[in-house]
Design a protein around this motif. Sequence first.
Motif, short mmCIF file in Angstrom:
data_model
loop_
_atom_site.label_atom_id
_atom_site.label_comp_id
_atom_site.label_asym_id
_atom_site.label_seq_id
_atom_site.Cartn_x
_atom_site.Cartn_y
_atom_site.Cartn_z
N PRO A 59 -32.35 -10.07 -18.85
CA PRO A 59 -31.29 -9.41 -19.62
C PRO A 59 -30.29 -8.68 -18.71
O PRO A 59 -30.65 -8.19 -17.64
CB PRO A 59 -32.05 -8.43 -20.50
CG PRO A 59 -33.33 -8.18 -19.80
CD PRO A 59 -33.64 -9.42 -19.02
N VAL A 60 -29.03 -8.64 -19.17
CA VAL A 60 -27.98 -7.88 -18.49
C VAL A 60 -27.31 -6.99 -19.53
O VAL A 60 -27.48 -7.19 -20.73
CB VAL A 60 -26.94 -8.82 -17.82
CG1 VAL A 60 -27.58 -9.69 -16.77
CG2 VAL A 60 -26.20 -9.66 -18.85
N SER A 61 -26.53 -6.04 -19.07
CA SER A 61 -25.83 -5.14 -19.98
C SER A 61 -24.79 -5.91 -20.79
O SER A 61 -23.95 -6.62 -20.23
CB SER A 61 -25.13 -4.02 -19.19
OG SER A 61 -24.33 -3.25 -20.07
N ALA A 62 -24.84 -5.73 -22.10
CA ALA A 62 -23.86 -6.36 -22.98
C ALA A 62 -22.55 -5.58 -22.99
O ALA A 62 -21.60 -5.99 -23.62
CB ALA A 62 -24.42 -6.46 -24.40
N PHE B 260 -17.14 -9.35 -27.85
CA PHE B 260 -18.58 -9.02 -27.82
C PHE B 260 -18.80 -7.73 -27.04
O PHE B 260 -19.48 -6.81 -27.50
CB PHE B 260 -19.33 -10.20 -27.17
CG PHE B 260 -20.81 -10.08 -27.22
CD1 PHE B 260 -21.53 -10.63 -28.27
CD2 PHE B 260 -21.51 -9.45 -26.20
CE1 PHE B 260 -22.92 -10.53 -28.31
CE2 PHE B 260 -22.88 -9.36 -26.23
CZ PHE B 260 -23.60 -9.90 -27.29
N VAL B 261 -18.23 -7.65 -25.84
CA VAL B 261 -18.41 -6.48 -24.97
C VAL B 261 -17.78 -5.23 -25.59
O VAL B 261 -18.38 -4.14 -25.56
CB VAL B 261 -17.83 -6.76 -23.57
CG1 VAL B 261 -17.76 -5.49 -22.73
CG2 VAL B 261 -18.66 -7.82 -22.85
N GLN B 262 -16.60 -5.35 -26.16
CA GLN B 262 -15.94 -4.21 -26.79
C GLN B 262 -16.78 -3.66 -27.94
O GLN B 262 -16.88 -2.45 -28.13
CB GLN B 262 -14.55 -4.59 -27.28
CG GLN B 262 -13.56 -4.82 -26.16
CD GLN B 262 -12.27 -5.46 -26.63
OE1 GLN B 262 -12.14 -5.86 -27.79
NE2 GLN B 262 -11.31 -5.58 -25.73
N THR B 263 -17.39 -4.55 -28.70
CA THR B 263 -18.24 -4.13 -29.81
C THR B 263 -19.49 -3.42 -29.30
O THR B 263 -19.88 -2.37 -29.81
CB THR B 263 -18.62 -5.34 -30.69
OG1 THR B 263 -17.41 -5.95 -31.16
CG2 THR B 263 -19.48 -4.92 -31.87
N ALA B 264 -20.12 -3.99 -28.27
CA ALA B 264 -21.33 -3.38 -27.70
C ALA B 264 -21.03 -2.01 -27.09
O ALA B 264 -21.86 -1.10 -27.15
CB ALA B 264 -21.93 -4.31 -26.66
N ALA B 265 -19.85 -1.86 -26.52
CA ALA B 265 -19.49 -0.61 -25.83
C ALA B 265 -19.22 0.55 -26.79
O ALA B 265 -19.15 1.70 -26.36
CB ALA B 265 -18.27 -0.85 -24.96
N LYS B 266 -19.13 0.28 -28.08
CA LYS B 266 -18.86 1.33 -29.06
C LYS B 266 -20.04 2.24 -29.32
O LYS B 266 -19.87 3.31 -29.90
CB LYS B 266 -18.42 0.70 -30.39
CG LYS B 266 -17.07 0.04 -30.34
CD LYS B 266 -16.73 -0.56 -31.69
CE LYS B 266 -15.42 -1.31 -31.64
NZ LYS B 266 -15.11 -1.94 -32.93
N VAL B 267 -21.24 1.82 -28.93
CA VAL B 267 -22.43 2.61 -29.24
C VAL B 267 -22.94 3.34 -27.98
O VAL B 267 -22.75 2.86 -26.87
CB VAL B 267 -23.55 1.73 -29.83
CG1 VAL B 267 -23.12 1.13 -31.15
CG2 VAL B 267 -23.98 0.65 -28.86
N SER C 116 -20.92 -4.91 -20.15
CA SER C 116 -20.22 -5.29 -18.93
C SER C 116 -19.64 -6.70 -19.06
O SER C 116 -20.38 -7.67 -19.15
CB SER C 116 -21.18 -5.24 -17.74
OG SER C 116 -20.63 -5.90 -16.62
N ILE C 117 -18.32 -6.80 -19.05
CA ILE C 117 -17.67 -8.11 -19.20
C ILE C 117 -18.07 -9.03 -18.04
O ILE C 117 -18.30 -10.22 -18.25
CB ILE C 117 -16.13 -7.98 -19.32
CG1 ILE C 117 -15.49 -9.32 -19.69
CG2 ILE C 117 -15.52 -7.41 -18.06
CD1 ILE C 117 -15.74 -9.80 -21.07
N LEU C 118 -18.18 -8.50 -16.85
CA LEU C 118 -18.56 -9.34 -15.70
C LEU C 118 -19.98 -9.88 -15.86
O LEU C 118 -20.25 -11.04 -15.55
CB LEU C 118 -18.42 -8.56 -14.40
CG LEU C 118 -16.98 -8.21 -14.00
CD1 LEU C 118 -16.97 -7.38 -12.71
CD2 LEU C 118 -16.14 -9.44 -13.84
#
Length: 85
Positions: A42-45, A22-29, A47-49
Amino acid sequence: MAERTVSVTSEVGLHARPAATFVQTAAKVPFDVTIAKAGGAPVSAKSILSVLALDVRQGESIVISADGEGAEELLDELAQIASAP
């Protein structure tokens, strides 16, 4: 801002491998992507933590939001990851 409400169906919830994907996908944009438990803050999608700290379990609903070009497609992909058994 685009938004999706998704029920998490994985037996482990949104933890370990599903959370990492999930996080790797969100980090692509290059734009902001957030995740929250229904009714929660809400929190940042990206950030794995932060995602793991939500402690999302099987059967719980999450709200995923994104704001930018391609947000609808990204939300579709994130919703599919979160709702995968």
